[in-house]
Design a protein around this motif. Structure first.
Motif, PDB file in Angstrom:
ATOM      1  N   ILE A 113      -0.121  -4.864   7.772  1.00 63.73           N
ATOM      2  CA  ILE A 113       0.404  -4.774   6.412  1.00 63.73           C
ATOM      3  C   ILE A 113       0.755  -6.171   5.926  1.00 63.73           C
ATOM      4  O   ILE A 113       1.470  -6.904   6.599  1.00 63.73           O
ATOM      5  N   CYS A 130      -3.456   5.224   6.380  1.00 66.70           N
ATOM      6  CA  CYS A 130      -2.482   4.390   5.672  1.00 66.70           C
ATOM      7  C   CYS A 130      -3.167   3.441   4.692  1.00 66.70           C
ATOM      8  O   CYS A 130      -2.696   3.232   3.578  1.00 66.70           O
ATOM      9  N   CYS A 180       3.374  -5.696  -0.027  1.00 67.49           N
ATOM     10  CA  CYS A 180       4.002  -4.380   0.145  1.00 67.49           C
ATOM     11  C   CYS A 180       5.208  -4.237  -0.795  1.00 67.49           C
ATOM     12  O   CYS A 180       6.046  -5.127  -0.889  1.00 67.49           O
ATOM     13  N   CYS A 212      -2.461   3.432   0.499  1.00 63.19           N
ATOM     14  CA  CYS A 212      -1.706   2.313  -0.087  1.00 63.19           C
ATOM     15  C   CYS A 212      -2.176   1.997  -1.509  1.00 63.19           C
ATOM     16  O   CYS A 212      -3.322   1.599  -1.710  1.00 63.19           O
ATOM     17  N   CYS A 235       2.137   4.997   2.943  1.00 66.39           N
ATOM     18  CA  CYS A 235       1.502   4.818   4.253  1.00 66.39           C
ATOM     19  C   CYS A 235       2.288   5.541   5.349  1.00 66.39           C
ATOM     20  O   CYS A 235       1.707   6.189   6.217  1.00 66.39           O
TER      21      CYS A 235
END
Length: 77
Positions: free
Chosen positions: A5, A46, A10, A50, A16
């Motif tokens: 990630i 995931c 993020c 996202c 996720c």
């Protein structure tokens, strides 16, 4: 190889974490998510969930896939 990630991208939405089939994504102190690499089965759920597209395969995995594809192409040519 597990997914990674990008912490800078993020936003902590937890999509996720909700779709992870093995529960290896958790919340950090900064509300962003992290992947437990030893538990990740690399299913890709995931990454698809996202909205910011900040989850990707790690570089080693990408290199292995490219090597495999090139090797396969050469063997059929």
């Amino acid at each position: 190889m597990p997914r990674i990630i990008s912490k800078s991208d993020c936003v902590g939405c937890a999509n996720c974490e909700r779709v992870c089939i093995v529960g290896c994504i958790t919340e950090d102190k900064d509300k962003k998510r992290r992947i437990n690499e030893s538990a990740c089965v690399d299913c890709g759920a995931c990454q698809l969930a996202c909205p910011r597209k900040c989850i990707s395969q790690n570089n080693l995995t990408k290199k292995m896939i490219l090597f495999h594809k090139n090797r396969t192409i050469k063997s059929f040519v």
